[in-house]
Design an enzyme around this catalytic site. Structure first.
Site, PDB file in Angstrom:
ATOM      1  N   SER A 192       0.854  -1.186   0.000  1.00  0.00           N
ATOM      2  CA  SER A 192       0.000   0.000   0.000  1.00  0.00           C
ATOM      3  C   SER A 192       0.891   1.238   0.000  1.00  0.00           C
ATOM      4  O   SER A 192       1.711   1.403   0.890  1.00  0.00           O
ATOM      5  CB  SER A 192      -0.893  -0.055   1.243  1.00  0.00           C
ATOM      6  OG  SER A 192      -1.697   1.099   1.341  1.00  0.00           O
TER       7      SER A 192
ATOM      8  N   LYS B  82      -0.893  -0.868  -4.488  1.00  0.00           N
ATOM      9  CA  LYS B  82      -2.137  -0.145  -4.154  1.00  0.00           C
ATOM     10  C   LYS B  82      -1.768   1.303  -3.890  1.00  0.00           C
ATOM     11  O   LYS B  82      -0.925   1.595  -3.041  1.00  0.00           O
ATOM     12  CB  LYS B  82      -2.776  -0.807  -2.932  1.00  0.00           C
ATOM     13  CG  LYS B  82      -3.775   0.040  -2.150  1.00  0.00           C
ATOM     14  CD  LYS B  82      -4.539  -0.823  -1.154  1.00  0.00           C
ATOM     15  CE  LYS B  82      -4.756  -0.124   0.177  1.00  0.00           C
ATOM     16  NZ  LYS B  82      -5.453  -0.992   1.159  1.00  0.00           N
TER      17      LYS B  82
ATOM     18  N   LYS C 183      -2.893   4.953  -2.563  1.00  0.00           N
ATOM     19  CA  LYS C 183      -3.882   5.712  -1.798  1.00  0.00           C
ATOM     20  C   LYS C 183      -4.301   6.910  -2.640  1.00  0.00           C
ATOM     21  O   LYS C 183      -3.437   7.574  -3.250  1.00  0.00           O
ATOM     22  CB  LYS C 183      -3.261   6.180  -0.476  1.00  0.00           C
ATOM     23  CG  LYS C 183      -2.994   5.033   0.493  1.00  0.00           C
ATOM     24  CD  LYS C 183      -4.314   4.436   0.986  1.00  0.00           C
ATOM     25  CE  LYS C 183      -4.089   3.485   2.159  1.00  0.00           C
ATOM     26  NZ  LYS C 183      -5.366   2.983   2.705  1.00  0.00           N
TER      27      LYS C 183
ATOM     28  N   ASP D  43      -7.094   2.984  -3.266  1.00  0.00           N
ATOM     29  CA  ASP D  43      -7.863   2.987  -2.019  1.00  0.00           C
ATOM     30  C   ASP D  43      -8.148   4.434  -1.610  1.00  0.00           C
ATOM     31  O   ASP D  43      -7.222   5.206  -1.351  1.00  0.00           O
ATOM     32  CB  ASP D  43      -7.055   2.286  -0.913  1.00  0.00           C
ATOM     33  CG  ASP D  43      -7.841   2.129   0.388  1.00  0.00           C
ATOM     34  OD1 ASP D  43      -9.012   2.565   0.445  1.00  0.00           O
ATOM     35  OD2 ASP D  43      -7.275   1.567   1.354  1.00  0.00           O
TER      36      ASP D  43
ATOM     37  N   GLU E 136     -11.014   0.720  -3.840  1.00  0.00           N
ATOM     38  CA  GLU E 136     -11.379   0.351  -2.470  1.00  0.00           C
ATOM     39  C   GLU E 136     -12.066   1.519  -1.755  1.00  0.00           C
ATOM     40  O   GLU E 136     -11.540   2.643  -1.739  1.00  0.00           O
ATOM     41  CB  GLU E 136     -10.082  -0.047  -1.740  1.00  0.00           C
ATOM     42  CG  GLU E 136     -10.251  -0.554  -0.320  1.00  0.00           C
ATOM     43  CD  GLU E 136      -8.903  -1.030   0.257  1.00  0.00           C
ATOM     44  OE1 GLU E 136      -7.960  -1.287  -0.515  1.00  0.00           O
ATOM     45  OE2 GLU E 136      -8.808  -1.128   1.493  1.00  0.00           O
TER      46      GLU E 136
ATOM     47  N   ASP F 247     -13.907  -1.918   2.311  1.00  0.00           N
ATOM     48  CA  ASP F 247     -13.028  -2.106   3.468  1.00  0.00           C
ATOM     49  C   ASP F 247     -13.831  -1.646   4.690  1.00  0.00           C
ATOM     50  O   ASP F 247     -14.506  -2.452   5.368  1.00  0.00           O
ATOM     51  CB  ASP F 247     -11.736  -1.305   3.254  1.00  0.00           C
ATOM     52  CG  ASP F 247     -10.816  -1.225   4.466  1.00  0.00           C
ATOM     53  OD1 ASP F 247     -11.201  -1.701   5.550  1.00  0.00           O
ATOM     54  OD2 ASP F 247      -9.706  -0.663   4.361  1.00  0.00           O
TER      55      ASP F 247
ATOM     56  N   LYS G 127     -10.206  -7.447   7.099  1.00  0.00           N
ATOM     57  CA  LYS G 127      -9.303  -7.036   8.185  1.00  0.00           C
ATOM     58  C   LYS G 127      -9.865  -7.615   9.466  1.00  0.00           C
ATOM     59  O   LYS G 127     -10.938  -7.205   9.919  1.00  0.00           O
ATOM     60  CB  LYS G 127      -9.239  -5.514   8.302  1.00  0.00           C
ATOM     61  CG  LYS G 127      -8.435  -4.833   7.225  1.00  0.00           C
ATOM     62  CD  LYS G 127      -8.350  -3.352   7.477  1.00  0.00           C
ATOM     63  CE  LYS G 127      -7.667  -2.643   6.320  1.00  0.00           C
ATOM     64  NZ  LYS G 127      -7.845  -1.171   6.409  1.00  0.00           N
TER      65      LYS G 127
ATOM     66  N   GLY H 189      -4.533  -4.736   5.804  1.00  0.00           N
ATOM     67  CA  GLY H 189      -3.586  -4.552   6.902  1.00  0.00           C
ATOM     68  C   GLY H 189      -3.830  -3.239   7.597  1.00  0.00           C
ATOM     69  O   GLY H 189      -4.538  -2.363   7.085  1.00  0.00           O
TER      70      GLY H 189
HETATM   71  O1  OSB Z   1      -7.381   1.422   4.318  1.00  0.00           O
HETATM   72  O2  OSB Z   1      -6.306  -0.351   3.991  1.00  0.00           O
HETATM   73  C1  OSB Z   1      -6.425   0.723   4.586  1.00  0.00           C
HETATM   74  C2  OSB Z   1      -3.381   1.267   6.841  1.00  0.00           C
HETATM   75  C3  OSB Z   1      -3.994   1.808   7.956  1.00  0.00           C
HETATM   76  C4  OSB Z   1      -5.355   2.014   7.946  1.00  0.00           C
HETATM   77  C5  OSB Z   1      -6.107   1.695   6.823  1.00  0.00           C
HETATM   78  C6  OSB Z   1      -5.510   1.151   5.711  1.00  0.00           C
HETATM   79  C7  OSB Z   1      -4.107   0.971   5.701  1.00  0.00           C
HETATM   80  C8  OSB Z   1      -3.363   0.496   4.543  1.00  0.00           C
HETATM   81  C9  OSB Z   1      -2.013  -0.143   4.779  1.00  0.00           C
HETATM   82  O3  OSB Z   1      -3.714   0.658   3.401  1.00  0.00           O
HETATM   83  C10 OSB Z   1      -2.111  -1.617   4.902  1.00  0.00           C
HETATM   84  C11 OSB Z   1      -0.848  -2.239   5.456  1.00  0.00           C
HETATM   85  O4  OSB Z   1       0.144  -2.330   4.724  1.00  0.00           O
HETATM   86  O5  OSB Z   1      -0.861  -2.662   6.626  1.00  0.00           O
HETATM   87 MG    MG Z   2      -8.551   0.399   2.845  1.00  0.00          MG
END
Ligand code: OSB
Ligand code: MG
Length: 367
Positions: free
Chosen positions: A134, A160, A162, A188, A213, A238, A262, A290
């Site tokens: 991510s 991925k 953001k 995402d 996402e 999510d 998650k 994650g």
């Molecule tokens: O939206 O998936 C998410 C991290 C913290 C809170 C929300 C998200 C995320 C990530 C990172 O996208 C996921 C990871 O590498 O742990």
């Molecule tokens: Mg997410």
């Protein structure tokens, strides 16, 4: 199994680089770890709530409070099993991340005592899983391209990005132009858009993304179903998926074709497995998300990522994507894969020195 005590441990770990999303910029990972002590041995749990309630309504101090004030007294003096934790806590509304941390610790203790790995217990069928990464919002496109280049070099099998309004089509276009159409790519939004942004989101259809996402608000499941009618890119939920029941409803509404699982968000690893099962029964692809977990949470997430329905690479990245020093033996990417722990329980333990280095406070509660 009888719980005789529980240690609350607050840990603060610097991230290797700031992680910016549409809701916050994280530079350190704050963690609440639970160590349960039982008459059959110990177990570790990791609470994935963040320090501030920006991703979800839960936050670390709130989790510690609800655990201390309500969840521990409810379990004290009882004969507990991991499967029995959620039913005992069921009268207390919400607080899923707090519940998940406690259930994880009990599950780890129970499976260790039985000599069974979490992966085997859940029904995982792979010894290693393909990993994605991510990538946060950056100050500039060149900076983003450098980061993606590094991750692809390291072997990550899916990227991925953001996104948020003002940082969506251009970064996606730039990554496609530089790295080509074969890179598995997804985005995402962490709820940053509304239905009024439908035309803008539809521009992402030109880039062959695996999924988008959580574009809309957590509670706007129906909005996602409406949005899905205007997008070719599959919608993945999510934040909205808080339980197996919520997943079933979202699927029935046509709100998502893919689900990010998650365990913390749905109240634990056992419910996460049920989310997986509901999705598999409906032909909906899932992958393991994650929350920037330490090696403890990552170990357990890899068991979810190894379930048969997890057909897309997850956000289960290597330790060095997050931390210079992890609190467990580091997870190291091997040809784009991470090994799924196969020893009893979650399969890893904190390393005492690293744990001590990052610990900011502990409290032991006897039960
Ligand atoms: O939206 O998936 C998410 C991290 C913290 C809170 C929300 C998200 C995320 C990530 C990172 O996208 C996921 C990871 O590498 O742990
Ligand atoms: Mg997410």
């Amino acid at each position: 199994m009888k719980l005789t005590g529980i240690e609350f441990r607050r840990v603060r770990m610097p991230l290797v680089a700031p992680f910016r999303t549409s809701f916050a910029t994280e530079t350190t990972k704050e963690v609440l770890l639970l160590r349960v002590v039982t008459d059959e041995g110990e177990g570790w749990g990791e609470c994935v709530a963040m320090a501030e309630p920006r991703y979800s309504s839960e936050y670390l101090d709130g989790c510690a409070d609800v655990l201390r004030r309500f969840f521990l007294p409810a379990l004290a003096g009882r004969d507990v099993t991991a499967a029995g934790v959620a039913p005992v806590l069921e009268p207390f509304r919400g607080h899923r991340m707090g519940k998940a941390a406690l259930e994880m610790a009990v599950l780890d203790a129970e499976l260790r005592a039985r000599g069974v790995s979490l992966a085997a217990n859940l029904g995982a069928d792979r010894e290693r899983v393909p990993c994605g990464v991510s990538v946060g919002i950056m100050d500039s496109i060149p900076e983003l391209l450098d980061a993606v280049d590094g991750y692809l070099d390291t072997g990550y099998q899916r990227i991925k990005l953001k996104i948020q309004p003002g940082w969506d089509v251009e970064p996606v276009r730039a990554v496609r132009e530089r790295f080509g159409d074969d890179v598995l790519l997804q985005v995402d939004a962490n709820t940053a858009y509304t239905l009024a942004d439908t035309r803008q989101l539809a521009k992402l259809d030109a880039f062959g993304l695996l999924l988008v996402e959580q574009p809309l608000d957590e509670e706007d499941v129906l909005g996602h179903a409406e949005l899905a009618r205007h997008l070719e890119t599959p919608i993945c939920l999510d934040e909205s998926i808080t339980s197996a029941r919520a997943a079933a409803a979202a699927i029935a509404m046509g709100a998502c074709r893919i689900v990010n699982i998650k365990p913390g968000r749905v109240g634990g690893y056992l419910e996460a497995k049920r989310v997986h099962d509901v999705c598999a029964a409906h032909g909906v692809a899932v992958w393991c998300g994650g929350m920037l977990e330490t090696g403890l949470g990552r170990a357990a997430n890899l068991a979810i990522a190894a379930l048969p329905g997890c057909t897309l690479p997850g956000d289960t990245s290597a330790s060095d994507r997050y931390f210079r020093t992890d609190i467990t033996a580091p997870f190291v990417l091997q040809g784009g894969f991470l090994p799924v722990p196969a020893t009893p329980g979650i399969g890893v333990e904190p390393l005492p020195d690293a744990l001590a280095e990052f610990t900011t406070g502990t409290e032991f509660v006897s039960l």
